[in-house]
Scaffold this motif. Structure first.
Motif, PDB file in Angstrom:
ATOM      1  N   HIS A   1       1.000  -1.076   0.209  1.00  0.00           N
ATOM      2  CA  HIS A   1       0.112  -0.057  -0.083  1.00  0.00           C
ATOM      3  C   HIS A   1       1.024   1.502  -0.079  1.00  0.00           C
ATOM      4  N   TYR A   2       0.455   1.895  -1.190  1.00  0.00           N
ATOM      5  CA  TYR A   2       1.422   2.909  -1.005  1.00  0.00           C
ATOM      6  C   TYR A   2       1.801   4.401   0.075  1.00  0.00           C
ATOM      7  N   GLU A   3       0.044   4.222   0.335  1.00  0.00           N
ATOM      8  CA  GLU A   3       0.491   5.632   0.784  1.00  0.00           C
ATOM      9  C   GLU A   3       0.665   5.220   2.712  1.00  0.00           C
ATOM     10  N   GLN A   4       0.585   3.632   3.094  1.00  0.00           N
ATOM     11  CA  GLN A   4       1.078   3.458   4.060  1.00  0.00           C
ATOM     12  C   GLN A   4       2.188   3.218   4.622  1.00  0.00           C
ATOM     13  N   GLY A   5       2.598   3.547   3.774  1.00  0.00           N
ATOM     14  CA  GLY A   5       4.350   3.020   4.236  1.00  0.00           C
ATOM     15  C   GLY A   5       5.223   3.470   2.758  1.00  0.00           C
ATOM     16  N   LEU A   6       6.879   3.299   2.705  1.00  0.00           N
ATOM     17  CA  LEU A   6       8.083   4.268   2.247  1.00  0.00           C
ATOM     18  C   LEU A   6       8.248   2.588   1.727  1.00  0.00           C
ATOM     19  N   TYR A   7       8.675   2.844   0.334  1.00  0.00           N
ATOM     20  CA  TYR A   7       9.280   0.916   0.187  1.00  0.00           C
ATOM     21  C   TYR A   7      10.419   0.805   0.851  1.00  0.00           C
ATOM     22  N   THR A   8      11.202   0.905   1.982  1.00  0.00           N
ATOM     23  CA  THR A   8      12.084   0.711   2.246  1.00  0.00           C
ATOM     24  C   THR A   8      12.635  -0.862   2.564  1.00  0.00           C
TER      25      THR A   8
ATOM     26  N   TYR B   1      12.974 -14.682   8.053  1.00  0.00           N
ATOM     27  CA  TYR B   1      11.860 -13.343   7.903  1.00  0.00           C
ATOM     28  C   TYR B   1      12.613 -11.765   7.921  1.00  0.00           C
ATOM     29  N   ARG B   2      12.774 -11.280   7.071  1.00  0.00           N
ATOM     30  CA  ARG B   2      13.774 -10.379   6.942  1.00  0.00           C
ATOM     31  C   ARG B   2      12.669  -8.409   7.116  1.00  0.00           C
ATOM     32  N   VAL B   3      12.769  -7.994   7.975  1.00  0.00           N
ATOM     33  CA  VAL B   3      12.198  -7.009   8.667  1.00  0.00           C
ATOM     34  C   VAL B   3      12.497  -5.637   9.018  1.00  0.00           C
ATOM     35  N   VAL B   4      12.004  -4.479   8.908  1.00  0.00           N
ATOM     36  CA  VAL B   4      11.916  -3.391   9.637  1.00  0.00           C
ATOM     37  C   VAL B   4      11.359  -2.982  10.246  1.00  0.00           C
ATOM     38  N   ASP B   5      12.261  -2.068  10.792  1.00  0.00           N
ATOM     39  CA  ASP B   5      10.772  -0.963  12.183  1.00  0.00           C
ATOM     40  C   ASP B   5      10.410  -0.549  11.950  1.00  0.00           C
ATOM     41  N   PHE B   6      10.148   0.061  10.828  1.00  0.00           N
ATOM     42  CA  PHE B   6       9.167   1.335  10.212  1.00  0.00           C
ATOM     43  C   PHE B   6       9.336   1.543   8.765  1.00  0.00           C
ATOM     44  N   VAL B   7       8.492   2.400   8.549  1.00  0.00           N
ATOM     45  CA  VAL B   7       8.814   2.878   7.442  1.00  0.00           C
ATOM     46  C   VAL B   7       7.629   4.092   7.155  1.00  0.00           C
TER      47      VAL B   7
ATOM     48  N   GLU C   1       4.147 -23.846   5.482  1.00  0.00           N
ATOM     49  CA  GLU C   1       3.342 -22.871   5.345  1.00  0.00           C
ATOM     50  C   GLU C   1       4.479 -21.415   5.735  1.00  0.00           C
ATOM     51  N   PHE C   2       4.704 -20.769   5.308  1.00  0.00           N
ATOM     52  CA  PHE C   2       5.078 -19.430   5.239  1.00  0.00           C
ATOM     53  C   PHE C   2       4.556 -18.620   4.545  1.00  0.00           C
ATOM     54  N   VAL C   3       4.448 -17.498   5.341  1.00  0.00           N
ATOM     55  CA  VAL C   3       2.907 -16.202   4.820  1.00  0.00           C
ATOM     56  C   VAL C   3       4.293 -15.016   4.962  1.00  0.00           C
ATOM     57  N   GLY C   4       4.078 -14.806   4.422  1.00  0.00           N
ATOM     58  CA  GLY C   4       4.705 -13.261   4.067  1.00  0.00           C
ATOM     59  C   GLY C   4       4.486 -12.286   5.166  1.00  0.00           C
ATOM     60  N   THR C   5       4.865 -10.468   5.208  1.00  0.00           N
ATOM     61  CA  THR C   5       4.363  -9.579   5.975  1.00  0.00           C
ATOM     62  C   THR C   5       4.438  -9.017   4.727  1.00  0.00           C
ATOM     63  N   SER C   6       3.655  -7.732   5.651  1.00  0.00           N
ATOM     64  CA  SER C   6       3.345  -6.927   4.273  1.00  0.00           C
ATOM     65  C   SER C   6       5.231  -6.133   3.337  1.00  0.00           C
ATOM     66  N   VAL C   7       4.976  -5.233   2.733  1.00  0.00           N
ATOM     67  CA  VAL C   7       5.633  -4.251   2.573  1.00  0.00           C
ATOM     68  C   VAL C   7       6.056  -3.051   3.426  1.00  0.00           C
ATOM     69  N   THR C   8       3.930  -2.808   2.762  1.00  0.00           N
ATOM     70  CA  THR C   8       4.088  -1.599   3.399  1.00  0.00           C
ATOM     71  C   THR C   8       2.896  -1.611   4.289  1.00  0.00           C
ATOM     72  N   SER C   9       2.016  -2.020   4.147  1.00  0.00           N
ATOM     73  CA  SER C   9       0.617  -2.490   4.418  1.00  0.00           C
ATOM     74  C   SER C   9       0.187  -2.751   5.211  1.00  0.00           C
ATOM     75  N   THR C  10      -0.747  -1.502   6.210  1.00  0.00           N
ATOM     76  CA  THR C  10      -1.193  -0.978   7.629  1.00  0.00           C
ATOM     77  C   THR C  10       0.165  -0.098   8.297  1.00  0.00           C
ATOM     78  N   GLY C  11       1.245   0.060   8.171  1.00  0.00           N
ATOM     79  CA  GLY C  11       1.845   0.927   8.593  1.00  0.00           C
ATOM     80  C   GLY C  11       3.556  -0.156  10.009  1.00  0.00           C
ATOM     81  N   ASP C  12       4.099   1.213  10.028  1.00  0.00           N
ATOM     82  CA  ASP C  12       5.146   0.878  11.190  1.00  0.00           C
ATOM     83  C   ASP C  12       4.177  -0.299  11.873  1.00  0.00           C
TER      84      ASP C  12
END
Ligand code: FE2
Length: 511
Positions: free
Chosen positions: A155-162, A480-486, A428-439
């Motif tokens: 989701h483009y509005e909910q975060g940066l594509y870090t 599982y690679r994660v960022v702390d904020f978007v 089963e491996f479920v991947g998180t979002s790139v941005t959706s739902t934000g930090d």
């Protein structure tokens, strides 16, 4: 640099690239662009052992319909064996036509298996960025390993594509996109970024939205680095649509038109083959890939052919509709294709790459049961058939990949999805979002309760990121690679957790 001489022109090649495409007018060859039309980057996808799809779109004014003249424009393409584009191995020309939003799809053939290539487009006086791509191994090749990533929900509005920025720096052979590449919602206030335009309804709306997403440098970077195999989820059309039933139950004919527009825009903006060219509201996106004898990928479509969510969608207690044997996510044709494909697959690892979580997830704490009707949980009969098939026919090492719910999950899939004492038949491996739902946060209280009540869940994390899969003959490792904020730039990437599945032993083991 490209020289004229590098290109092979023939009327035949021009039309061979688009045997089914209709366009009006004579292709313009020497268009002089004031500014570059390559504003949306380049991409490649759907690799085979000998071929690859190259993609770009010409758009001098990307957010406003592209700003291109109505005439078709000739686009030259070139594939080289080196990053400097000095050793050309294939070249040709095709047409970017108004009817297809001035997008370009080239199916290059005659390449060598498991080989890195570089590619570039030229239109008139302008050159595109150089993309890097890679072919798959030959079908019978005895391949030792593969490294690939998968993502969903950007989701483009909910975060940066870090996260995508970091993913572009990973050493991957290819990547999978499991859907929600765009979102259809209107632009809203007080978000990290703002969608241009309202709720997407027309072809023009959808094109402009893809253009806005594809204007993002991190999204362009991740396409430049390796080939992508993409499937959609719901937001490429309409939230939680099912077949020809829209979220708000619009008249079917009306929604069919909207779906046709959305599917056309999806095809236009993805590196897909001619076999995926839409026919009205129909488009074939489920398709198989074989990575030598190491892996098969079954790219699945749980939206186009599904029956309406039972019990009125959302999280509900179990109802009769959940057990309806005619309720379906895949539709009978795709279900047969999947089961036949798995039965015949010579691969050591078999990936079911699709949108929605397959494991049972009781979302209500305490003795009451509440399940999400939009997931496999809402389509129990079909899930039972598939899990039973995995238990009985035992295709080699089935692995389910999913996205959609904006969190990381690792689940053991038991043959009876609600009985932890029944045999495990897949992982089963479920991947998180790139941005959706934000930090994100590490895990919410509600999720902690779910983990406690659903003993087949091995991991749950509520941060943004992507998953890297390191596949070898004897084991699959997922990171599982994660960022702390978007919500602001600069987040570092880290591996939050890793899991291993050993060959012949379904179920995830933490490392
Ligand atoms: Fe999503």
């Amino acid at each position: 640099m490209l020289s004229r001489r590098d290109f092979f022109y023939s009327t035949l090649a021009l039309y061979a690239a688009w045997p089914r495409q209709l366009f009006a007018g004579v292709p313009q060859r020497n268009t002089r662009f004031e500014t570059s039309p390559f504003t949306l980057g380049v991409a490649s996808g759907d690799p085979t052992a000998t071929g690859i799809v190259l993609w770009t779109r010409l758009a001098v004014d990307p957010l406003n319909g592209g700003g291109m003249p109505p005439q078709p424009v000739e686009v030259e393409w070139r594939v080289a064996a080196d990053e400097q584009m000095s050793r050309t191995v294939k070249s040709g020309a095709t047409v970017a036509a108004r009817e297809w939003g001035h997008t370009v799809h080239v199916e290059v053939e005659g390449l060598r298996p498991q080989t890195w290539y570089w590619y570039q487009f030229r239109a008139g006086n302008e050159l595109s960025a150089v993309g890097r791509t890679r072919t798959f191994p030959a079908a019978r090749a005895d391949v030792d390993r593969a490294r690939f990533g998968f993502v969903s929900c950007q989701h483009y509005e909910q975060g940066l594509y870090t996260a995508l920025e970091h993913m572009a720096g990973e050493d991957l052979d290819f990547a999978l996109h499991l859907g929600d590449y765009i979102y259809e919602n209107p632009g809203g206030p007080n978000r990290v970024r703002r969608h241009v335009g309202g709720e997407l309804l027309t072809l023009e709306d959808y094109r402009n939205r893809y253009a806005q997403y594809k204007s993002d440098p991190a999204l362009q970077a991740v396409h430049v680095r390796f080939p992508w195999i993409v499937v959609w989820d719901d937001h490429e059309v309409d939230n939680n649509y099912a077949g020809l039933t829209s979220e708000s139950n619009d008249p079917v004919e009306e929604f069919a038109k909207r779906r046709a527009a959305a599917y056309q825009a999806y095809y236009e903006h993805m590196p897909l083959r001619r076999s995926s060219i839409p026919r009205g509201p129909l488009m074939q996106i489920h398709r198989p890939f074989s990575y030598g004898r190491l892996a098969s990928f079954f790219m699945m479509d749980t939206r186009q052919f599904r029956t309406d969510q039972p019990c009125g969608d959302n999280v509900k207690p179990l109802c009769d509709g959940v057990r309806d044997p005619k309720a379906t996510l895949l539709g009978p044709t795709q279900e047969k294709w999947l089961v036949d494909g798995l039965s015949r697959s010579p691969a050591r690892w078999n990936f079911l790459a699709q949108q929605i979580m397959m494991a049972r997830l009781d979302r209500v704490p305490g003795p009451d049961v509440g399940i999400s009707m939009d997931k496999w949980d809402g389509y129990e009969a079909e899930r039972n058939r598939l899990l039973k098939f995995l238990a009985e026919k035992k295709p080699s090492n089935p692995i389910v990949l999913a996205g959609d719910i904006h969190n990381n999950w690792v689940n053991d899939l038991h043959v009876d999805a609600a009985d932890v004492t029944s045999p495990i038949v897949a992982t089963e491996f479920v991947g998180t979002s790139v941005t959706s739902t934000g930090d994100g946060v590490e895990i919410t209280e509600a999720q902690q309760a779910m983990v406690a009540e659903n003993p087949w869940v091995r991991f749950c994390n509520n941060q943004r990121g992507y998953v890297v899969c390191e596949l070898a003959k004897d084991a699959l490792r997922t990171n599982y690679r994660v960022v702390d904020f978007v919500s602001r730039p600069g987040a570092q990437i880290r591996t939050r957790a890793s899991f291993v599945v050993e060959t012949g032993r379904p179920g995830a083991q933490p490392t």
